[in-house]
Design an enzyme around this catalytic site. Sequence first.
Site, short mmCIF file in Angstrom:
data_model
loop_
_atom_site.label_atom_id
_atom_site.label_comp_id
_atom_site.label_asym_id
_atom_site.label_seq_id
_atom_site.Cartn_x
_atom_site.Cartn_y
_atom_site.Cartn_z
N SER A 70 0.83 -1.20 0.00
CA SER A 70 0.00 0.00 0.00
C SER A 70 0.87 1.25 0.00
O SER A 70 1.98 1.24 0.54
CB SER A 70 -0.91 0.00 1.24
OG SER A 70 -1.84 1.07 1.18
N ASP A 71 0.36 2.31 -0.62
CA ASP A 71 1.09 3.58 -0.64
C ASP A 71 0.08 4.73 -0.59
O ASP A 71 -0.97 4.66 -1.24
CB ASP A 71 1.95 3.70 -1.90
CG ASP A 71 2.84 4.93 -1.86
OD1 ASP A 71 3.83 4.90 -1.09
OD2 ASP A 71 2.56 5.91 -2.56
N THR A 72 0.41 5.76 0.19
CA THR A 72 -0.49 6.90 0.37
C THR A 72 0.22 8.21 0.07
O THR A 72 1.37 8.40 0.50
CB THR A 72 -1.02 6.95 1.83
OG1 THR A 72 -1.71 5.72 2.12
CG2 THR A 72 -1.99 8.10 2.03
#
Length: 198
Positions: A70-72
């Site tokens: 995941s990446d934000t």
Amino acid sequence: MDVIILASGSPRRRELLSLLGLPFEVITSEADESTPPDWTPEQIVCNLALRKAEAVIPAVGERNAVIIGSDTIVVLDDTVLGKPVNELDSKAMLTALQGRKHRVYTGVACIGLPDGKTLVDHRVTSVTMRAMSDNEIAAYIATGEPADKAGSYAIQGLGATLVERIAGCYFNVVGLPLSLLGGMLSGFGITVLNQQGE
């Protein structure tokens, strides 16, 4: 059942994934997070989420597993705000964000092993920050909370007092959109909500 692997060292993502009640292991991903300057926010978060998941494949070995990456990122107008490099950077970000609306993008990638089936998707949440004084910004930075957060704030912490409203998934802003992830996991035969008696 497949082993679920969270490819992240983020304590926030670990806490969110634990809310689903599924057993999982954590393998911290050391993926390269550099991206071309012409990538869109969607391309950035989707590609980095996939890169993070792919980076831990060697550590999983021969097991049947589903790896979650995941990446934000935070996007103000067309500017991507990552993690601040220092307190001056935090001040610049928070000053730019205060009193305005921005968007938070989170990409999620799931890779099934050993067959390599891959699903990648993302969510976007709109966040409006309230107006803040210079003293408030300085006081928030002094807590240390913004230091490793995209956009220099944590909505699940003291940063909640800076947020006026959100439109979209709250968990997306924290760093792992659970509704999206639950749907993606079902594509690998992993159901979060089992019927009673099964």
